[in-house]
Design a protein around this motif. Sequence first.
Motif, PDB file in Angstrom:
ATOM      1  N   SER A   1      39.009  34.293  28.837  1.00 20.30           N
ATOM      2  CA  SER A   1      40.281  33.644  29.116  1.00 20.30           C
ATOM      3  C   SER A   1      40.701  33.930  30.557  1.00 20.30           C
ATOM      4  O   SER A   1      40.315  34.942  31.139  1.00 20.30           O
ATOM      5  CB  SER A   1      41.353  34.166  28.158  1.00 20.30           C
ATOM      6  OG  SER A   1      41.584  35.545  28.400  1.00 20.30           O
ATOM      7  N   PRO A   2      41.511  33.037  31.160  1.00 15.93           N
ATOM      8  CA  PRO A   2      41.942  33.254  32.548  1.00 15.93           C
ATOM      9  C   PRO A   2      42.667  34.575  32.745  1.00 15.93           C
ATOM     10  O   PRO A   2      42.424  35.280  33.717  1.00 15.93           O
ATOM     11  CB  PRO A   2      42.846  32.059  32.835  1.00 15.93           C
ATOM     12  CG  PRO A   2      42.349  30.989  31.911  1.00 15.93           C
ATOM     13  CD  PRO A   2      41.925  31.697  30.659  1.00 15.93           C
ATOM     14  N   SER A   3      43.571  34.938  31.821  1.00 13.90           N
ATOM     15  CA  SER A   3      44.312  36.193  31.991  1.00 13.90           C
ATOM     16  C   SER A   3      43.365  37.385  31.977  1.00 13.90           C
ATOM     17  O   SER A   3      43.509  38.322  32.773  1.00 13.90           O
ATOM     18  CB  SER A   3      45.359  36.325  30.881  1.00 13.90           C
ATOM     19  OG  SER A   3      44.729  36.293  29.604  1.00 13.90           O
TER      20      SER A   3
ATOM     21  N   VAL B   1      46.413  39.195  41.333  1.00 13.44           N
ATOM     22  CA  VAL B   1      46.102  37.774  41.490  1.00 13.44           C
ATOM     23  C   VAL B   1      47.433  37.031  41.418  1.00 13.44           C
ATOM     24  O   VAL B   1      48.127  37.072  40.390  1.00 13.44           O
ATOM     25  CB  VAL B   1      45.135  37.281  40.398  1.00 13.44           C
ATOM     26  CG1 VAL B   1      44.910  35.777  40.542  1.00 13.44           C
ATOM     27  CG2 VAL B   1      43.820  38.027  40.470  1.00 13.44           C
ATOM     28  N   LEU B   2      47.819  36.400  42.535  1.00 12.60           N
ATOM     29  CA  LEU B   2      49.089  35.672  42.627  1.00 12.60           C
ATOM     30  C   LEU B   2      48.824  34.173  42.608  1.00 12.60           C
ATOM     31  O   LEU B   2      47.911  33.692  43.293  1.00 12.60           O
ATOM     32  CB  LEU B   2      49.829  36.041  43.918  1.00 12.60           C
ATOM     33  CG  LEU B   2      50.291  37.507  44.050  1.00 12.60           C
ATOM     34  CD1 LEU B   2      50.847  37.756  45.437  1.00 12.60           C
ATOM     35  CD2 LEU B   2      51.324  37.837  42.990  1.00 12.60           C
ATOM     36  N   ARG B   3      49.617  33.426  41.800  1.00 13.39           N
ATOM     37  CA  ARG B   3      49.519  31.980  41.756  1.00 13.39           C
ATOM     38  C   ARG B   3      50.724  31.390  42.513  1.00 13.39           C
ATOM     39  O   ARG B   3      51.870  31.735  42.249  1.00 13.39           O
ATOM     40  CB  ARG B   3      49.543  31.496  40.303  1.00 13.39           C
ATOM     41  CG  ARG B   3      49.378  29.975  40.188  1.00 13.39           C
ATOM     42  CD  ARG B   3      49.402  29.509  38.728  1.00 13.39           C
ATOM     43  NE  ARG B   3      50.694  29.737  38.099  1.00 13.39           N
ATOM     44  CZ  ARG B   3      50.895  30.600  37.102  1.00 13.39           C
ATOM     45  NH1 ARG B   3      49.901  31.315  36.634  1.00 13.39           N
ATOM     46  NH2 ARG B   3      52.095  30.761  36.573  1.00 13.39           N
TER      47      ARG B   3
ATOM     48  N   ALA C   1      49.545  36.571  38.116  1.00 15.99           N
ATOM     49  CA  ALA C   1      48.693  36.091  37.023  1.00 15.99           C
ATOM     50  C   ALA C   1      47.786  37.176  36.470  1.00 15.99           C
ATOM     51  O   ALA C   1      47.286  37.059  35.355  1.00 15.99           O
ATOM     52  CB  ALA C   1      47.836  34.916  37.513  1.00 15.99           C
ATOM     53  N   GLY C   2      47.543  38.217  37.233  1.00 17.90           N
ATOM     54  CA  GLY C   2      46.716  39.341  36.788  1.00 17.90           C
ATOM     55  C   GLY C   2      46.922  40.490  37.739  1.00 17.90           C
ATOM     56  O   GLY C   2      47.139  40.301  38.943  1.00 17.90           O
ATOM     57  N   ALA C   3      46.871  41.747  37.238  1.00 16.37           N
ATOM     58  CA  ALA C   3      47.166  42.893  38.087  1.00 16.37           C
ATOM     59  C   ALA C   3      46.404  44.122  37.637  1.00 16.37           C
ATOM     60  O   ALA C   3      46.002  44.235  36.468  1.00 16.37           O
ATOM     61  CB  ALA C   3      48.675  43.172  38.093  1.00 16.37           C
ATOM     62  N   TRP C   4      46.205  45.024  38.610  1.00 13.14           N
ATOM     63  CA  TRP C   4      45.612  46.352  38.354  1.00 13.14           C
ATOM     64  C   TRP C   4      46.263  47.344  39.300  1.00 13.14           C
ATOM     65  O   TRP C   4      46.617  46.980  40.451  1.00 13.14           O
ATOM     66  CB  TRP C   4      44.110  46.326  38.612  1.00 13.14           C
ATOM     67  CG  TRP C   4      43.484  47.702  38.562  1.00 13.14           C
ATOM     68  CD1 TRP C   4      42.985  48.325  37.481  1.00 13.14           C
ATOM     69  CD2 TRP C   4      43.319  48.595  39.670  1.00 13.14           C
ATOM     70  NE1 TRP C   4      42.513  49.568  37.815  1.00 13.14           N
ATOM     71  CE2 TRP C   4      42.705  49.761  39.160  1.00 13.14           C
ATOM     72  CE3 TRP C   4      43.637  48.541  41.017  1.00 13.14           C
ATOM     73  CZ2 TRP C   4      42.399  50.860  39.972  1.00 13.14           C
ATOM     74  CZ3 TRP C   4      43.346  49.628  41.832  1.00 13.14           C
ATOM     75  CH2 TRP C   4      42.726  50.767  41.320  1.00 13.14           C
TER      76      TRP C   4
ATOM     77  N   VAL D   1      46.914  24.824  21.562  1.00 12.12           N
ATOM     78  CA  VAL D   1      45.811  25.439  22.296  1.00 12.12           C
ATOM     79  C   VAL D   1      46.225  26.840  22.682  1.00 12.12           C
ATOM     80  O   VAL D   1      47.283  27.045  23.279  1.00 12.12           O
ATOM     81  CB  VAL D   1      45.455  24.630  23.561  1.00 12.12           C
ATOM     82  CG1 VAL D   1      44.295  25.262  24.289  1.00 12.12           C
ATOM     83  CG2 VAL D   1      45.121  23.201  23.173  1.00 12.12           C
ATOM     84  N   ALA D   2      45.403  27.844  22.377  1.00 14.68           N
ATOM     85  CA  ALA D   2      45.709  29.212  22.760  1.00 14.68           C
ATOM     86  C   ALA D   2      45.706  29.319  24.265  1.00 14.68           C
ATOM     87  O   ALA D   2      44.805  28.899  24.930  1.00 14.68           O
ATOM     88  CB  ALA D   2      44.659  30.169  22.173  1.00 14.68           C
ATOM     89  N   GLY D   3      46.710  29.961  24.808  1.00  9.74           N
ATOM     90  CA  GLY D   3      46.770  30.110  26.265  1.00  9.74           C
ATOM     91  C   GLY D   3      47.117  28.834  26.971  1.00  9.74           C
ATOM     92  O   GLY D   3      46.966  28.723  28.173  1.00  9.74           O
ATOM     93  N   GLY D   4      47.579  27.836  26.306  1.00 11.24           N
ATOM     94  CA  GLY D   4      47.827  26.550  26.947  1.00 11.24           C
ATOM     95  C   GLY D   4      48.921  26.611  27.981  1.00 11.24           C
ATOM     96  O   GLY D   4      48.897  25.889  28.962  1.00 11.24           O
ATOM     97  N   GLU D   5      49.920  27.463  27.814  1.00 13.14           N
ATOM     98  CA  GLU D   5      51.047  27.525  28.748  1.00 13.14           C
ATOM     99  C   GLU D   5      50.581  27.944  30.128  1.00 13.14           C
ATOM    100  O   GLU D   5      51.016  27.406  31.143  1.00 13.14           O
ATOM    101  CB  GLU D   5      52.097  28.502  28.203  1.00 13.14           C
ATOM    102  CG  GLU D   5      53.397  28.547  28.999  1.00 13.14           C
ATOM    103  CD  GLU D   5      53.318  29.490  30.173  1.00 13.14           C
ATOM    104  OE1 GLU D   5      54.017  29.243  31.169  1.00 13.14           O
ATOM    105  OE2 GLU D   5      52.532  30.451  30.096  1.00 13.14           O
ATOM    106  N   LEU D   6      49.645  28.917  30.148  1.00  9.17           N
ATOM    107  CA  LEU D   6      49.173  29.398  31.443  1.00  9.17           C
ATOM    108  C   LEU D   6      48.349  28.342  32.150  1.00  9.17           C
ATOM    109  O   LEU D   6      48.550  28.054  33.323  1.00  9.17           O
ATOM    110  CB  LEU D   6      48.344  30.678  31.238  1.00  9.17           C
ATOM    111  CG  LEU D   6      47.747  31.284  32.508  1.00  9.17           C
ATOM    112  CD1 LEU D   6      48.847  31.712  33.463  1.00  9.17           C
ATOM    113  CD2 LEU D   6      46.856  32.464  32.142  1.00  9.17           C
TER     114      LEU D   6
END
Length: 910
Positions: A548-550, A571-573, A583-586, A901-906
Motif C-alpha cells: 500500500s502507498p502508506s 514524504v510530503l505531498r 504522507a509517510g514519516a520516520w 476500496v481500501a485506502g481509497g481516500e489517500l
Amino acid sequence: MLLALLPVGVLLGFTISGAVGDWHKASSRRDFRDAIEQSFTEDRVATAVIDEGAAVALARLRPGRATAAQLRAARAGTDVAFRRAAVRAAAWHGPLDVAGPLDAARRQLNAARVQVAAGSLTVGESADAYGSIVDSLLATVRQLDTAAPTLRSAEAVDAYVAMGAAIGAAARERIDVARLIATRPSVAVFVRGRSLETAELDVFRENAAGSLAADLEAVLYSPAGVTVTAIREDLDRGKLSTLRAVPLEKWVRASGRRVDLFRQLQARARENLAADVSKDVGTARSGGIDDLGVSVAVLVLVVGLALALRRSITRPLGEVAEGARHLSGGDLAFDVAYSGRDEIGQVASAFRSLRETEERLVTEIRQMTAAVRDNRLEHRAEVTAFEGTWSQLLAGLNDTMAAFTDLESRRGRAEQELGDFFELSLDMLGIANADGYFTRVNRAFERTLGYTSEELLSRPYLEFVHPDDRASTAQVAAAVSAGHDTVGFENRYVRADGSVCWLQWSARALPDTGLLYAVARDVTERRRRDQEHAALRSVATLVAEGASPSETFSAVAAEVGRLVDADVAVVLRYEPGQSATVAGAWSVPGIEIPVGLRLRVGDGGVAMRVLDSRHPARVERLEGPSDSVSGFFMNLGGRSGAGAPIIVEGRLWGVLAAVSREPERLPAGSELDLAEFTELLATAIANAQTRTDLTASRARVVAAADETRRRIERDLHDGAQQRLVSLALQLRAAQSAVPPELGELATQLDHVTTGLANAVDELREFARGIHPAILAEGGLGPALRALARRSEVPVELDVLTSRRAPAAAEVAAYYVVSESLTNAAKHADASVVTVEVEETNAGLSISVRDDGVGGADVGRGSGLVGLKDRVEALGGRLSIDSPRGAGTSIQVELPLGDDGVAGGELISRL
C-alpha cells in the motif's frame, strides 16, 4: 732428543690404534651376534605363523575335530612365539626398529583371525593374508642379518635366510596344491611359491657350509621330496586327471614332511651361523688383548725414555706451552725467553715470530672493525705487509668489506624505494608495536583521517577507533599478535573533524619483532553504497509486491533516514494553496510525526526550494513560522535538511525530505541520494493509482451489473409477475361461475389455474435469483436468514452487524453465502454449514464452513471465480481452504468505505 722419541711415539700410536680397532671390531661383532639372536626369534615367529596358516587352510579343506585341534594348537604356538619375541624386542637396543614391525605383524594376524572366524576369506585369501605376515617377518630377519663382519659369517647368514624364505614359499605351495586337490579344478591353475623356493634353495647351495648342501639333496630325493616333485610335474604338464587321483592326505603328509626336513636343515644352518659369529667375536677379542699387551710394553719403554729426557726438555717445553696458551687466549704480551739451538729453541723462535705477526694482524683487524663501526666502508687492510695465509686472510677481509659496501649501497637503494612505495601508496600502511601504538604510518593515514603523523604516533591507536568498535578491534589485534592473520576486518575510525569513516584492514604480526604490519583501505563510500543499494532493494521489493502507498511511504522514509544518518525523514505531498501533507514519516526515538499532518510551504525551506526548482535541494539552516514545514522541523530541533522531488508522470507530486538536528550532520550529496528513492516512490504512486483506477472500474462494473439485476427484478415483479397474478384471479372467478353440468370445463380451468400459479412461483424464484428483493428491503441479515431457510443443508447462521453495509458490500456478501450453500448442497455432501458475518474495524468479515468432502478449487469452477472477482472488485479479499476429506472454509474480507476500496481516500487525492 725429540728425534729419539719420535719413532717410539709412532710405534705406540700404531699399537694403540690397532688395539682400539680390535676392540671396536669385537664390539661390532657382539652387536651382530645380538642381531642374529634377535633374528632367530623373529624367524621362530614366522615359522609359527606358517604353521597356523597351514592349519587354517587344512581346517577349511578338511573340516573335522583333528584339523580343528591342529588349528588351536597352531594358534597357541603362534601366541607363545609372539610373546617371547615381544619380550626380546623390548630388550633390543640396536639401531633397527624391531618392536614396531612385530606389533604390526601381530595386528595383521589378529585381523586375519577375525576374518577367518567370520568366514569372509577363502582358502587362497587366507593363505595370502598369512603369507603377507610371514613376508614382513622375514623382511625384518633379512634387515637384522645384513651386517655380517666376515665373509664366512655372510655366507652363513645367506644360507640361513635363504632356507627361511624357501620354507615360506614351500608352505604357500603346500596350501595352494591342497586347495587344488580339494576343489578338483577342470583347468590348469598357476601354483605360487615354487619358483621362489627354487631360487632360495640355489642360494642355500651356494652358501651352505659343510655337508648342508649334500643334505639338501638328500631331502629333495627323500620319499616326501619325490612325492612333491611328482605332483609338481603333473601340474606342469597339465595332468589334472592324475592330480584328481591324488588323495589330499597324501599331499598334506608328503609336503608337510618335506617342510619339516627343510626346517631341520635351517636349524643346522642356524647352529653354523651362531658358531661362526661366536668364533668371530672370540678372534676379535683375542686380537685386542694381544695388541693391548704390545701397547703396555711400548708404554713402559716410552715412560723410561721420558724419565731419562725429562730434565733436558721439560722446562723449555713448559715455557713454549705457556706461551701458546697465552697466545691462544689473546694475550700478546707474553714472551718465550728460551733461546737454545736445539729443536725446542727453534720452536721458541718461531713462536716469537708468530706473536709479532699476530700483533700486526690484530692491529689491521681492529682498524677494519673501527672503519665498519664509523661507516668508513672505503677502508682496506694493508695486504702487502703480510705473506702467505695471513695475506690471504686480509685479502678476504678486504673482499668482505667490498661486498659489504655493495650490499650497503643496495640496501640504501632498497630502503629508498620501499620508503617511496610506503609513502606514495594510496592504501593506508602502518606498523604498530605490542604496546598499542603506531610506530610508522604513511601519508594515506594523514589524508584519510586528517591527523598529522605526530598525532597518530603519540596516542594509542584505539583512541582513534569509534568507541563502539574498540572492543572488537582490540580482540582482532590480540588475535593477530598471537599469529592469526586477519583479512577484511572492518571498523570505524573518527576523523580529526569528528566525522566517521569505515576502514577495511588486513594485518599480520611478526612475533619475533613484536610488530604488527597492517594495510587499510577507506571503504566508507562502498559501505554507504551497499547500504543505499540494500535500502533501494528493500523499497523496490515493496513496490514490486504491490504494498500500500502508506506502507511504502513509511518504509522509504525509514530507509532514507538511516541511510543519510538523519533524525527525521518524511514524504510530503504537495496540496493546493502552498501547503503539503505528511504522507509517510520516520524519526529517531523521542520524535513523533503524525501522518496526515498538513503544513504550509514557506519561503526558503527545502519543500519550497524543491517546489520552485523541481530539483534536489539542500538547506544548511532551517527557519520559518511554526505552521510551515521548516518551522515544524525547527521546533523538533532540526538544523539542516535535504530534499528531492517526487515526480509522477511528469507532475510534481511531492518531496522526500531528511532533517538533521546537527548543522553538518547530513553527508554531502545526500539530496542526490534521496533522488534515487523518489523514482521508486513515483513508481509506487503510479502503480497505486493504476490499481485504484482498475479497482474502481471493476467496482463500477459490478455496481452496474447489480443495478441491472435490480431493474430486471423490479420489472419482472411489477410487470409480468403482476399480470400473471391478475390472470390467475380472473381464471379463479371464471372457474367459480362455471355451471355444475360443465364439469369437464371446470376441470380444465382448474389445471390452467394451477399451471399459472406454478408459473408465478417460478417467475418469483427466477427474479429472486437475479436480485433478491429482501436484500434491498430488509438488509443482509434477513436476506441471509431467508437463504438459510431455503437451503437443502442445515445452516447455522450468526450475523453480527450494527448497521446497514453499503449496497455493493451486501450484494457481494449475499452472493458469497448463496453460492457457498449451493456448492455445499450439490458437491460437498455436507451435513451442516456454518455461516458467520461480523462487522470489524477493517470492514465486513464473512466466514462459510462446511463438514463435507472438501477439494474445492477456484480454478475449476466459474461460480467461485465469479465470487473472487466480485470481492476483489470491491477491494476485498477471498481465500479458500478446502483439503480433501476435511471440509471447505471460505473467508471473505470486504472494506466498507464509501467508494468500496481500501485506502481509497489517500489515492483519490493523488
